[in-house]
Design an enzyme around this catalytic site. Structure first.
Site, PDB file in Angstrom:
ATOM      1  N   HIS A 136       5.418   6.081  11.439  1.00 47.67           N
ATOM      2  CA  HIS A 136       4.896   5.939  10.078  1.00 47.67           C
ATOM      3  C   HIS A 136       3.931   7.124   9.889  1.00 47.67           C
ATOM      4  CE1 HIS A 136       3.617   4.293   6.377  1.00 47.67           C
ATOM      5  NE2 HIS A 136       3.322   3.056   6.736  1.00 47.67           N
TER       6      HIS A 136
ATOM      7  N   LYS B 195      25.183  -4.381  -2.942  1.00 47.62           N
ATOM      8  CA  LYS B 195      26.645  -4.408  -3.073  1.00 47.62           C
ATOM      9  C   LYS B 195      27.303  -3.793  -1.844  1.00 47.62           C
ATOM     10  CE  LYS B 195      26.333  -3.602  -8.074  1.00 47.62           C
ATOM     11  NZ  LYS B 195      26.586  -2.574  -9.092  1.00 47.62           N
TER      12      LYS B 195
ATOM     13  N   ARG C 133       0.791  -1.221   0.000  1.00 45.74           N
ATOM     14  CA  ARG C 133       0.000   0.000   0.000  1.00 45.74           C
ATOM     15  C   ARG C 133       0.825   1.273   0.000  1.00 45.74           C
ATOM     16  NH1 ARG C 133      -2.901  -4.079   1.665  1.00 45.74           N
ATOM     17  NH2 ARG C 133      -0.945  -4.584   2.668  1.00 45.74           N
ATOM     18  N   THR C 134       1.804   1.348   0.903  1.00 44.70           N
ATOM     19  CA  THR C 134       2.522   2.619   1.036  1.00 44.70           C
ATOM     20  C   THR C 134       3.266   2.941  -0.253  1.00 44.70           C
ATOM     21  OG1 THR C 134       2.749   2.155   3.386  1.00 44.70           O
ATOM     22  CG2 THR C 134       4.116   3.926   2.502  1.00 44.70           C
TER      23      THR C 134
HETATM   24  C1  NCD Z   1       1.992  -1.042   8.150  1.00 47.83           C
HETATM   25  C2  NCD Z   1       3.485  -0.831   8.287  1.00 47.83           C
HETATM   26  O1  NCD Z   1       4.250  -1.072   7.339  1.00 47.83           O
HETATM   27  O2  NCD Z   1       3.874  -0.377   9.354  1.00 47.83           O
HETATM   28  N1  NCD Z   1       1.579  -1.238   6.825  1.00 47.83           N
HETATM   29  C3  NCD Z   1       1.298  -0.136   6.052  1.00 47.83           C
HETATM   30  O3  NCD Z   1       2.127   0.704   5.821  1.00 47.83           O
HETATM   31  N2  NCD Z   1       0.034   0.010   5.640  1.00 47.83           N
HETATM   32  C4  NCD Z   1       1.447  -2.054   9.075  1.00 47.83           C
HETATM   33  C5  NCD Z   1       2.015  -3.437   9.080  1.00 47.83           C
HETATM   34  O4  NCD Z   1       2.925  -3.778   8.328  1.00 47.83           O
HETATM   35  O5  NCD Z   1       1.525  -4.237   9.860  1.00 47.83           O
END
Ligand code: NCD
Length: 331
Positions: free
Chosen positions: A158, A109, A79-80
């Site tokens: 995040h 590398k 998703r991100t």
């Molecule tokens: C999350 C992450 O990467 O922290 N996923 C995301 O970005 N939607 C949550 C997760 O990985 O559980």
């Protein structure tokens, strides 16, 4: 009706001049939610709504034409990474996608993060970075002269996920103040929980944290919650919070953060949100999840209109469009 014949919705040229001075985000790294006060949040949310309207009417614009985003992911992502790429493309910009494992880049590398970002900034105007170590985004930002956006730094933060989470709550329930928000699952390692919790401290909310003992919210974040005067409680059982919750924010147990996998095995199946459990919840509440899910929400809950997690995914693209435009001074 041919939507392409519609007149342009917004006069981006005119907005540009004021936006550069008003959003305070132009040219900035986005490393933590602590950078966002309510004015900035309102600003990003308003821009995200405009982006949604624009995408729904015409699909895209050339606001960021001539700009390039480098998407550098040292950890898996669906998703991100995809939403940042889609966001940039819908705004007319280009993308360098290093998302299918840095194993195909010079990182394999032995190139350092510092050298990788100093290389990418020769091509790109903004770098989105996901990395397994806490503080990696800050380190990259110290080396890069272009803005760095933190797309997850280990168990740290995040921030862009928290922005889209908060936006989803606002859009789904019409407000944030006054809500009872329950976070369920891996509160220790879940960086989305850490960032969202910190953002929510600016609002008048009640927080409930539901986790097994070993996955409780880190003490330093709990202290921030207490210092903010928030009504807060911790429990091990979702049944304790389901009836009163306006938002049930469910998370995956972060297997990759465990040094002892037997501990992961002990807690991995601790929760499952089921239709039976949902019967006890309010009629007007939402279930959220940053995704991916690995068993925390039963698939039959997906048909419940209160299941907001795929709408949440879509909001991610609008928020990231708003953020990219702001950071690049084209809001
Ligand atoms: C999350 C992450 O990467 O922290 N996923 C995301 O970005 N939607 C949550 C997760 O990985 O559980």
């Amino acid at each position: 009706m041919n939507v392409k014949q519609l007149p342009p919705l917004f006069n981006f040229e005119a907005m540009e001049k004021t936006a550069v001075f008003s959003n305070g985000l132009t040219g900035q790294d986005i490393l933590s939610v602590s950078q966002f006060d309510k004015d900035k949040l309102d600003y990003i949310f308003a821009r995200a709504r405009e982006m949604r309207e624009m995408v729904e009417r015409v699909g895209g614009t050339d606001l960021l034409k001539g700009h390039v985003l480098a998407c550098l992911f040292y950890e898996p992502s669906t998703r991100t990474s995809s939403s940042f790429i889609a966001a940039m493309e819908r705004l007319g910009g280009g993308v360098i996608p290093i998302t299918q494992g840095v194993k195909f880049s010079s990182v394999s590398k032995g190139e350092t993060l510092a050298d990788t970002v100093r290389t990418l900034e020769q091509y790109a105007d903004v770098i989105v970075l996901r990395h397994p170590e806490m503080g990696a985004a800050k380190l990259a930002a110290d080396y890069a002269s272009v803005p760095v956006i933190n797309a997850g730094d280990g168990p740290g933060e995040h921030p862009t996920q928290a922005l889209l989470d908060l936006f989803t709550i606002r859009e789904e329930l019409g407000r944030i103040d006054g809500l009872k928000i329950a976070m369920v699952g891996d509160l220790r390692y879940g960086r989305t929980v850490h960032s969202l919790t910190k953002l929510l401290l600016q609002y008048n909310v009640s927080l409930r944290f539901v986790s097994p003992e070993i996955l409780r919210l880190p003490l330093n974040i709990m202290n921030q919650v207490i210092d903010a005067g928030i009504n807060v409680r911790e429990t091990h059982d979702v049944a304790d919070v389901i009836e009163n919750a306006d938002v049930l924010y469910v998370t995956r147990v972060q297997k990759e953060r465990f040094s002892d996998l037997s501990q992961y095995e002990e807690v991995k199946d601790h929760y499952e949100i089921t239709p039976e459990l949902m019967q006890k919840a309010k009629k007007k509440m939402i279930v959220m999840h940053p995704l991916p899910r690995v068993g925390e929400i039963h698939y039959s809950v997906d048909h419940d209109p209160r299941a907001a997690y795929f709408r949440q995914v879509r909001n991610g693209m609008f928020i990231r469009m708003a953020l990219l435009a702001a950071v690049l001074g084209k809001a």
